[in-house]
Write a protein that holds these residues in place. Structure first.
Motif, mmCIF file in Angstrom:
data_model
loop_
_atom_site.group_PDB
_atom_site.id
_atom_site.type_symbol
_atom_site.label_atom_id
_atom_site.label_comp_id
_atom_site.label_asym_id
_atom_site.label_seq_id
_atom_site.Cartn_x
_atom_site.Cartn_y
_atom_site.Cartn_z
ATOM 1 N N TRP A 44 91.265 155.126 109.216
ATOM 2 C CA TRP A 44 91.048 154.758 110.551
ATOM 3 C C TRP A 44 91.216 153.657 111.112
ATOM 4 C CZ3 TRP A 44 89.833 160.648 111.358
ATOM 5 C CH2 TRP A 44 90.032 161.566 111.071
ATOM 6 N N SER A 45 89.737 153.246 111.365
ATOM 7 C CA SER A 45 89.681 152.558 111.505
ATOM 8 C C SER A 45 89.861 150.819 111.279
ATOM 9 C CB SER A 45 87.157 152.919 111.021
ATOM 10 O OG SER A 45 86.895 151.194 111.856
ATOM 11 N N LYS A 46 90.690 150.514 109.477
ATOM 12 C CA LYS A 46 90.345 150.021 109.389
ATOM 13 C C LYS A 46 92.172 149.141 110.247
ATOM 14 C CE LYS A 46 92.211 147.465 105.727
ATOM 15 N NZ LYS A 46 92.072 147.513 103.658
ATOM 16 N N ALA A 47 92.388 150.923 109.994
ATOM 17 C CA ALA A 47 94.382 150.876 110.698
ATOM 18 C C ALA A 47 94.121 150.327 112.314
ATOM 19 C CB ALA A 47 94.576 151.980 110.512
ATOM 20 N N LEU A 48 92.964 150.220 112.813
ATOM 21 C CA LEU A 48 92.530 149.838 114.068
ATOM 22 C C LEU A 48 92.365 148.883 114.176
ATOM 23 C CD1 LEU A 48 91.626 153.742 115.388
ATOM 24 C CD2 LEU A 48 93.948 152.650 115.894
ATOM 25 N N GLY A 49 92.623 148.337 113.378
ATOM 26 C CA GLY A 49 91.411 147.020 113.688
ATOM 27 C C GLY A 49 89.861 147.442 113.973
ATOM 28 N N GLY A 50 89.340 148.061 113.344
ATOM 29 C CA GLY A 50 87.470 148.031 113.363
ATOM 30 C C GLY A 50 87.317 149.120 114.950
ATOM 31 N N TRP A 51 86.188 149.287 114.198
ATOM 32 C CA TRP A 51 85.724 150.808 114.756
ATOM 33 C C TRP A 51 85.624 151.125 116.538
ATOM 34 C CZ3 TRP A 51 81.369 151.026 118.025
ATOM 35 C CH2 TRP A 51 80.453 149.634 117.885
ATOM 36 N N GLU A 52 85.515 149.921 117.115
ATOM 37 C CA GLU A 52 85.445 149.770 118.351
ATOM 38 C C GLU A 52 86.379 150.139 118.891
ATOM 39 O OE1 GLU A 52 85.393 146.959 116.208
ATOM 40 O OE2 GLU A 52 83.728 145.851 116.509
ATOM 41 N N LYS A 53 86.835 150.438 118.626
ATOM 42 C CA LYS A 53 88.563 150.856 119.105
ATOM 43 C C LYS A 53 89.512 152.384 118.368
ATOM 44 C CE LYS A 53 91.773 146.622 118.983
ATOM 45 N NZ LYS A 53 93.132 146.190 118.401
ATOM 46 N N MET A 54 88.204 152.609 117.659
ATOM 47 C CA MET A 54 88.089 154.498 117.523
ATOM 48 C C MET A 54 87.122 155.015 117.516
ATOM 49 S SD MET A 54 88.042 155.824 113.275
ATOM 50 C CE MET A 54 86.081 155.258 113.737
ATOM 51 N N ILE A 55 85.695 154.204 118.196
ATOM 52 C CA ILE A 55 84.677 155.357 118.630
ATOM 53 C C ILE A 55 84.888 154.731 120.056
ATOM 54 C CG2 ILE A 55 82.500 155.151 119.202
ATOM 55 C CD1 ILE A 55 83.038 155.466 115.835
ATOM 56 N N ASN A 56 84.484 156.570 120.875
ATOM 57 C CA ASN A 56 84.243 156.399 122.152
ATOM 58 C C ASN A 56 83.026 156.748 122.659
ATOM 59 O OD1 ASN A 56 84.769 157.796 124.962
ATOM 60 N ND2 ASN A 56 85.520 159.198 124.398
ATOM 61 N N ARG A 57 82.987 155.155 123.365
ATOM 62 C CA ARG A 57 81.223 155.259 123.810
ATOM 63 C C ARG A 57 81.601 155.449 125.238
ATOM 64 N NH1 ARG A 57 81.693 149.241 121.617
ATOM 65 N NH2 ARG A 57 82.821 149.852 122.072
ATOM 66 N N THR A 70 73.326 154.811 117.805
ATOM 67 C CA THR A 70 73.985 153.806 118.455
ATOM 68 C C THR A 70 73.651 152.296 118.691
ATOM 69 O OG1 THR A 70 72.830 153.615 120.427
ATOM 70 C CG2 THR A 70 74.300 155.866 119.407
ATOM 71 N N GLU A 71 72.531 151.669 118.377
ATOM 72 C CA GLU A 71 71.940 150.260 117.805
ATOM 73 C C GLU A 71 72.130 149.779 117.086
ATOM 74 O OE1 GLU A 71 68.423 149.453 120.556
ATOM 75 O OE2 GLU A 71 68.338 150.311 118.899
ATOM 76 N N ASP A 72 72.635 148.153 117.176
ATOM 77 C CA ASP A 72 73.531 147.423 115.863
ATOM 78 C C ASP A 72 74.083 147.940 115.428
ATOM 79 O OD1 ASP A 72 71.456 145.120 117.079
ATOM 80 O OD2 ASP A 72 70.506 146.351 115.801
ATOM 81 N N LEU A 73 76.024 148.957 115.748
ATOM 82 C CA LEU A 73 76.322 149.703 114.740
ATOM 83 C C LEU A 73 77.130 148.450 113.146
ATOM 84 C CD1 LEU A 73 77.874 152.510 116.726
ATOM 85 C CD2 LEU A 73 76.516 152.162 114.800
ATOM 86 N N THR A 74 77.400 148.956 112.678
ATOM 87 C CA THR A 74 78.050 148.072 112.105
ATOM 88 C C THR A 74 79.614 148.445 111.642
ATOM 89 O OG1 THR A 74 76.892 148.534 109.349
ATOM 90 C CG2 THR A 74 76.650 147.216 110.800
#
Length: 113
Positions: A44-57, A70-74
């Protein structure tokens, strides 16, 4: 089409109602009953173009986590965090029949139907 989220989530309920009214066949999976796998979340993360679009911060789950998590997320750390806490994944997450993935249920997503 497959949709993932929480059955008590109001956005998921609205999305399922909308799709039902449009006669779109959807298989819904509740994260609290069937947690996603690492392979699913990474895909899902790859399909969305990265985790930033998948995770609700902006949600309660994110705000309740210690800074050390939550710091320095890869990409790998974010995927592991989403597997551990599926409520971090934006809802609803929809796997479309063409293989694309969307999160949320904005007007842009509604326009696809």
């Amino acid at each position: 089409m497959k949709a993932y989220g929480l059955k008590k989530c109001s956005t998921c309920q609205k999305a399922l109602d909308y799709l039902g009214a449009k006669k779109v066949k959807v298989v819904f999976t509740d994260h609290s009953e069937t947690p996603p796998t690492k392979t699913q979340v990474a895909g899902w993360s790859k399909a969305l173009g990265g985790w930033e679009k998948m995770i609700n911060r902006a949600g309660y789950t994110w705000r309740g986590l210690p800074k050390s998590e939550t710091e320095d997320l890869t990409e790998a750390k974010a995927v592991a965090l989403a597997v551990k806490h599926p409520s971090l994944i934006r809802r609803p997450l929809i796997e479309h029949d063409d293989g694309s993935v969307t999160v949320g249920f904005s007007d842009k997503v509604k326009a696809l139907f």
